[in-house]
Design an enzyme around this catalytic site. Sequence first.
Site, PDB file in Angstrom:
ATOM      1  N   ASP A 245      -0.097   5.182   1.109  1.00 26.34           N
ATOM      2  CA  ASP A 245      -0.255   6.104   2.239  1.00 26.34           C
ATOM      3  C   ASP A 245      -0.272   5.380   3.582  1.00 26.34           C
ATOM      4  OD1 ASP A 245      -0.321   8.278   0.606  1.00 26.34           O
ATOM      5  OD2 ASP A 245      -2.483   8.589   0.680  1.00 26.34           O
TER       6      ASP A 245
ATOM      7  N   ASP B  34       0.861  -1.169   0.000  1.00 25.85           N
ATOM      8  CA  ASP B  34       0.000   0.000   0.000  1.00 25.85           C
ATOM      9  C   ASP B  34       0.910   1.236   0.000  1.00 25.85           C
ATOM     10  OD1 ASP B  34      -2.253   1.759   0.555  1.00 25.85           O
ATOM     11  OD2 ASP B  34      -1.587   1.746   2.648  1.00 25.85           O
TER      12      ASP B  34
END
Length: 259
Positions: free
Chosen positions: A20, A18
Amino acid sequence: MTSSAFADRPYKKLMLFDVDETLTPARSPVSPEILAVLRALRKKVAIGVVGGSDYVKINEQFTVPGLSAGVLSEFDYAFGENGLIAYKLGQPLPSQSFIKFLGEERWKKLANFILHYIADLDIPIKRGTFIEFRNGMVNVSPLGRNATMQERHEFAAYDKQHQVRQAFVDVLREKFADYGLTFSIGGQISFDVFPHGWDKRFCLQHVADENFEEIHFYGDKTQPGGNDHEIFSDPRTIGHTVKNPADTLQQLTELLSTL
């Protein structure tokens, strides 16, 4: 067997990340420390990044003058909008369209409801760009995406206490239950709207041809309702939960010491 594209990697594994709060602070540039550990890891395995944001935003976070030329230079796979925009070894893969799936009339009904809901929402501040239309999804922010970083942090704290986004999503799930849409909370200030199955698992179809022995995924929103949950819990992956980029750095540093 993996293809000759990854024949130089000692381990026939793929590590997906991922963006953020996993590799970078929300909407912020990647650190030299994270880049260094990713580059070391890439010598051992294939690596990829999968974010809900559009490709342009993800690339901005990995374009650091004097440090990194961009996401395509740092990863074997780059997936924007959960893989609806996809690159492998710098080359684009086929993309998908949200509006083709939903249709203009249904989209207008949904958009109008969202905007009315936000107009009536009583929260401490509102800024601008409440709906961001992307190729494969729509991003909705009660605060507005034009908020400053400080305003984002303040809203995240407010939302944690008052569950503004969760209440919003609950209403949409009930109101538009027949639309075939997933409403997924992620990041600090927004949630994503996309067709069922177009969550981060979507990117896995782009890596299936390589027949990796293992696919690992690292993310921070792995709890049910979080936008990392589906891929984290998918039987095709081995899921890892991280708290923040510092935690990711620690986990990867420990992993590298075993490879």
